[in-house]
Design an enzyme around this catalytic site. Structure first.
Site, PDB file in Angstrom:
ATOM      1  N   HIS A 135      13.244 -28.092  11.584  1.00 47.68           N
ATOM      2  CA  HIS A 135      12.798 -26.788  12.098  1.00 47.68           C
ATOM      3  C   HIS A 135      12.596 -25.820  10.940  1.00 47.68           C
ATOM      4  O   HIS A 135      13.079 -26.054   9.830  1.00 47.68           O
ATOM      5  CB  HIS A 135      13.841 -26.189  13.050  1.00 47.68           C
ATOM      6  CG  HIS A 135      13.757 -26.740  14.441  1.00 47.68           C
ATOM      7  ND1 HIS A 135      14.453 -27.858  14.834  1.00 47.68           N
ATOM      8  CD2 HIS A 135      13.049 -26.327  15.535  1.00 47.68           C
ATOM      9  CE1 HIS A 135      14.186 -28.115  16.109  1.00 47.68           C
ATOM     10  NE2 HIS A 135      13.333 -27.200  16.557  1.00 47.68           N
ATOM     11  N   LYS A 139      15.793 -20.718  11.810  1.00 49.91           N
ATOM     12  CA  LYS A 139      16.574 -21.180  12.966  1.00 49.91           C
ATOM     13  C   LYS A 139      18.071 -21.029  12.699  1.00 49.91           C
ATOM     14  O   LYS A 139      18.571 -21.434  11.651  1.00 49.91           O
ATOM     15  CB  LYS A 139      16.228 -22.640  13.274  1.00 49.91           C
ATOM     16  CG  LYS A 139      16.875 -23.130  14.544  1.00 49.91           C
ATOM     17  CD  LYS A 139      16.208 -24.377  15.101  1.00 49.91           C
ATOM     18  CE  LYS A 139      16.873 -24.844  16.375  1.00 49.91           C
ATOM     19  NZ  LYS A 139      16.821 -23.860  17.467  1.00 49.91           N
ATOM     20  N   GLY A 145      18.990 -27.283  20.140  1.00 46.67           N
ATOM     21  CA  GLY A 145      19.318 -27.569  21.546  1.00 46.67           C
ATOM     22  C   GLY A 145      18.576 -28.816  22.019  1.00 46.67           C
ATOM     23  O   GLY A 145      19.110 -29.624  22.786  1.00 46.67           O
TER      24      GLY A 145
HETATM   25  N1  LIG Z   1      14.124 -23.429  24.943  1.00 44.42           N
HETATM   26  C1  LIG Z   1      13.004 -23.513  24.204  1.00 44.42           C
HETATM   27  O1  LIG Z   1      12.008 -24.138  24.601  1.00 44.42           O
HETATM   28  C2  LIG Z   1      12.949 -22.782  22.893  1.00 44.42           C
HETATM   29  C3  LIG Z   1      11.774 -22.800  22.122  1.00 44.42           C
HETATM   30  C4  LIG Z   1      11.740 -22.030  20.951  1.00 44.42           C
HETATM   31  C5  LIG Z   1      12.848 -21.282  20.565  1.00 44.42           C
HETATM   32  N2  LIG Z   1      13.976 -21.334  21.327  1.00 44.42           N
HETATM   33  C6  LIG Z   1      15.157 -20.526  21.024  1.00 44.42           C
HETATM   34  O2  LIG Z   1      14.863 -19.186  21.400  1.00 44.42           O
HETATM   35  C7  LIG Z   1      15.604 -18.260  20.577  1.00 44.42           C
HETATM   36  C8  LIG Z   1      14.652 -17.211  19.980  1.00 44.42           C
HETATM   37  O3  LIG Z   1      13.696 -17.858  19.172  1.00 44.42           O
HETATM   38  P1  LIG Z   1      12.609 -16.998  18.365  1.00 44.42           P
HETATM   39  O4  LIG Z   1      11.897 -18.008  17.520  1.00 44.42           O
HETATM   40  O5  LIG Z   1      11.838 -16.103  19.268  1.00 44.42           O
HETATM   41  O6  LIG Z   1      13.580 -16.117  17.425  1.00 44.42           O
HETATM   42  P2  LIG Z   1      13.240 -14.709  16.727  1.00 44.42           P
HETATM   43  O7  LIG Z   1      14.298 -14.537  15.680  1.00 44.42           O
HETATM   44  O8  LIG Z   1      11.818 -14.654  16.296  1.00 44.42           O
HETATM   45  O9  LIG Z   1      13.446 -13.635  17.892  1.00 44.42           O
HETATM   46  C9  LIG Z   1      14.703 -13.283  18.420  1.00 44.42           C
HETATM   47  C10 LIG Z   1      14.604 -11.832  18.892  1.00 44.42           C
HETATM   48  O10 LIG Z   1      15.812 -11.508  19.586  1.00 44.42           O
HETATM   49  C11 LIG Z   1      16.145 -10.177  19.220  1.00 44.42           C
HETATM   50  N3  LIG Z   1      17.552  -9.867  19.486  1.00 44.42           N
HETATM   51  C12 LIG Z   1      18.626 -10.040  18.671  1.00 44.42           C
HETATM   52  N4  LIG Z   1      19.747  -9.600  19.278  1.00 44.42           N
HETATM   53  C13 LIG Z   1      19.361  -9.148  20.511  1.00 44.42           C
HETATM   54  C14 LIG Z   1      20.051  -8.582  21.615  1.00 44.42           C
HETATM   55  N5  LIG Z   1      21.386  -8.366  21.564  1.00 44.42           N
HETATM   56  N6  LIG Z   1      19.350  -8.242  22.719  1.00 44.42           N
HETATM   57  C15 LIG Z   1      18.016  -8.443  22.780  1.00 44.42           C
HETATM   58  N7  LIG Z   1      17.299  -8.979  21.758  1.00 44.42           N
HETATM   59  C16 LIG Z   1      17.970  -9.327  20.644  1.00 44.42           C
HETATM   60  C17 LIG Z   1      15.779 -10.103  17.741  1.00 44.42           C
HETATM   61  O11 LIG Z   1      15.692  -8.750  17.275  1.00 44.42           O
HETATM   62  C18 LIG Z   1      14.441 -10.831  17.739  1.00 44.42           C
HETATM   63  O12 LIG Z   1      13.359  -9.961  18.017  1.00 44.42           O
HETATM   64  C19 LIG Z   1      16.335 -19.140  19.550  1.00 44.42           C
HETATM   65  O13 LIG Z   1      17.654 -19.388  20.033  1.00 44.42           O
HETATM   66  C20 LIG Z   1      15.538 -20.444  19.561  1.00 44.42           C
HETATM   67  O14 LIG Z   1      16.311 -21.565  19.199  1.00 44.42           O
HETATM   68  C21 LIG Z   1      14.039 -22.062  22.472  1.00 44.42           C
END
Ligand SMILES: NC(=O)c1ccc[n+]([C@@H]2O[C@H](COP(=O)([O-])OP(=O)(O)OC[C@H]3O[C@@H](n4cnc5c(N)ncnc54)[C@H](O)[C@@H]3O)[C@@H](O)[C@H]2O)c1
Length: 238
Positions: A135, A139, A145
């Site tokens: 990744h 990350k 996951g």
């Molecule tokens: N399930 C899936 O299919 C899948 C796919 C991609 C990513 N993910 C997961 O999704 C999550 C986010 O990924 P991303 O690439 O968008 O990350 P990212 O870092 O680009 O975005 C995360 C966002 O959450 C915000 N944030 C932090 N603390 C917060 C809070 N207390 N309340 C609200 N917002 C808050 C951050 O400021 C940021 O804007 C990660 O855990 C990643 O592993 C899951």
């Protein structure tokens, strides 16, 4: 459908585009600096909140949604030590919560393929099995996951493996997961069966985040009006 976005990072932005393209309305966007908006009428007007934030903040966000009676599609990974309290809220308080470690259709086909291959390989102990996931460098959790779900698919079906373990296996019953963090890779997962004679491997390589975002919006459409703890197996037919 009225959708609230919680976490407006890479996934939040991608989900916004897809949701608008499918005719939904984004009524509220909550990130780290406007968490007071959980109390707003706009947030409470959402049919569903789609949450992609950080492993540490996810569980608090889910409770905020439960308090406001807004159903949740949860995408954040790395919070599963709180799974029991979320399931309890669904079972005892009638909340709606959809979780997938990976929302992409391709990955969910890959999950099914992984289980099928593991069932076959259970009868062939000359093959050792290991996993590798790659990744992007931002990350926060490791293994991913998705890798944990894949590992569970192997452990449930290959009797000679008992636990997954990060990096190198220390005993034959360990399933080693090697995690690589490099560049901007959206996600690569590979399961490798190796004997002295040959190697069998299956691999999923996400080209972008689009597949995850589309799957999350489709899950939100599916979860609307339903109750309880839901997952991809409820939505997909394999
Ligand atoms: N399930 C899936 O299919 C899948 C796919 C991609 C990513 N993910 C997961 O999704 C999550 C986010 O990924 P991303 O690439 O968008 O990350 P990212 O870092 O680009 O975005 C995360 C966002 O959450 C915000 N944030 C932090 N603390 C917060 C809070 N207390 N309340 C609200 N917002 C808050 C951050 O400021 C940021 O804007 C990660 O855990 C990643 O592993 C899951």
């Amino acid at each position: 459908m009225n959708i609230a976005l919680i976490g407006y990072g890479k996934m939040g932005h991608e989900i916004e585009k897809i949701a608008l393209g499918r005719g939904h309305k984004i009524v509220s966007i909550i990130d780290v600096n406007n968490r007071h908006d959980f109390d707003s009428d706009a947030f409470k007007s959402a049919d569903i909140a789609i949450e992609f934030s950080t492993p540490d903040s996810a569980i608090e966000n889910y409770h905020k949604c439960f308090e406001a009676n807004v159903a949740v599609v949860a995408g954040t990974t790395g919070w599963l030590d709180h799974l029991d309290e979320v399931k309890k809220a669904c079972e005892e308080d009638g909340k709606t919560f959809f979780y997938a470690s990976n929302y992409s259709l391709g990955v969910n086909i890959f999950f099914a393929l992984n289980k099928y291959l593991a069932k076959i390989m259970n009868d062939y102990p000359d093959y050792n099995v290991s996993m590798e996931e790659t990744h992007h460098i931002h990350k926060l959790d490791a293994p991913s996951g998705t890798a944990i779900t894949l590992a569970e698919g192997v452990l449930d079906n290959v009797e000679r493996k008992e636990n997954w373990i990060l990096e190198t296996e220390s005993k034959p019953s360990d399933l080693a997961i090697h995690c690589i963090r490099e560049g901007e890779v959206p996600g690569i997962h590979e399961i490798v069966y190796e004997s002295d004679a040959d190697v069998i491997s299956i691999k999923h390589d996400a080209k972008s985040r689009k597949g995850f975002a589309l799957g999350a919006v489709v899950a939100a459409e599916f979860a609307k009006g339903k109750k309880g703890f839901l997952g991809m197996k409820d939505m997909l037919n394999f």
